[in-house]
Design an enzyme around this catalytic site. Sequence first.
Site, short mmCIF file in Angstrom:
data_model
loop_
_atom_site.label_atom_id
_atom_site.label_comp_id
_atom_site.label_asym_id
_atom_site.label_seq_id
_atom_site.Cartn_x
_atom_site.Cartn_y
_atom_site.Cartn_z
N SER A 169 0.83 -1.07 0.04
CA SER A 169 -0.04 0.12 -0.10
C SER A 169 0.67 1.17 0.07
CB SER A 169 -0.84 0.02 1.08
OG SER A 169 -1.88 -1.10 1.28
N1 SAH Z 1 -0.57 -5.29 3.83
C1 SAH Z 1 0.26 -5.82 2.96
C2 SAH Z 1 -0.29 -5.27 1.50
C3 SAH Z 1 -1.48 -6.24 1.32
S1 SAH Z 1 -1.94 -6.47 -0.30
C4 SAH Z 1 1.73 -4.95 2.91
O1 SAH Z 1 2.06 -4.35 3.76
O2 SAH Z 1 2.43 -5.33 1.90
C5 SAH Z 1 -3.40 -7.44 0.02
C6 SAH Z 1 -3.02 -8.61 0.15
O3 SAH Z 1 -4.12 -9.47 0.83
C7 SAH Z 1 -2.27 -9.65 -0.96
O4 SAH Z 1 -0.95 -10.21 -0.69
C8 SAH Z 1 -3.52 -10.86 -1.33
O5 SAH Z 1 -2.83 -11.93 -1.48
C9 SAH Z 1 -3.99 -10.89 0.15
N2 SAH Z 1 -5.34 -11.47 0.60
C10 SAH Z 1 -6.49 -11.24 -0.30
N3 SAH Z 1 -7.35 -12.13 0.16
C11 SAH Z 1 -7.08 -12.55 1.33
C12 SAH Z 1 -7.65 -13.42 2.26
N4 SAH Z 1 -8.96 -13.78 1.89
N5 SAH Z 1 -7.04 -13.86 3.30
C13 SAH Z 1 -5.73 -13.34 3.44
N6 SAH Z 1 -5.10 -12.71 2.77
C14 SAH Z 1 -5.77 -12.04 1.31
#
Ligand code: SAH
Length: 259
Positions: A108
């Site tokens: 993000s």
């Molecule tokens: N917080 C992260 C960025 C997140 S991007 C950072 O600091 O880098 C969102 C992430 O959520 C992605 O990696 C995606 O694979 C994950 N995601 C999507 N659906 C999900 C679910 N149901 N459970 C866990 N992770 C999930």
Amino acid sequence: MSKMSKPLIVPLLFLSLLSNQECKQKSTQKPQPSPQTKESSLASEYSDNWQKLREAMVKNQIEARGVSDPLALTAMRKVPRHLFVPEKERSESYNDYPLPIGKGQTISQPYIVAFMTEQLGLKGGEKVLEIGTGSGYQAAVLAEIAAQVYSIEIICELADSAAARLKNLGYKNISVRCGDGYQGWPEAHPFDAIIVTAAPGKIPRPLIEQLKPGGKMIIPVGNFSQELILVSKLANGKVEQKSVLPVRFVPMRGESEKR
Ligand code: SAH
């Protein structure tokens, strides 16, 4: 909504930057950190140049938009964001937009990480759950403040690399698990705070249940058009919600898509 009354350009800027995220928009003030080699020591990874970029990021992107929580700001000043992105993205890692981290996912925008952290109102010593580990950057920011961070990532390759990265950086208070975050982390609940960084169509009920009375959850909700929702569970168990910012996150996968 006092945050929203600051510059209205913030969410608009964020949205326009996000819509450009695939085209690697260049910043006008392109940072020029000293070249890093694979062999560079941890000391040089924390070098002055990166520190200066972090300071500028906090001042110009985060404080300038109204984030003022000293714990969130200190954490953002400390965590080496450049070590959470692929090597080819490093020179852009302190810029004002999200970056690709592989597998179609993104880290993000720094402002959003700081804003969401501030919304949780952490004072130190809490137990926090994150859904969507991604690179592990948000987990590291939280771990600078909280006592223990539990983070779930649905793409196992990302979960494994984030866990290894966090271990190398010396974080001992973060547990990463590969799985669908929809069900939360039942063995470790209740949580003082929950942060969700992938957007479901509606708030997963198990996450509300795993929040402690007095706790807060920040979560993007919606399909194309999303709002960041702050959920507060009051001491009497009553749940309140308020929308705090329009945002654009990747969709939450798994169980949430069936609901
Ligand atoms: N917080 C992260 C960025 C997140 S991007 C950072 O600091 O880098 C969102 C992430 O959520 C992605 O990696 C995606 O694979 C994950 N995601 C999507 N659906 C999900 C679910 N149901 N459970 C866990 N992770 C999930």
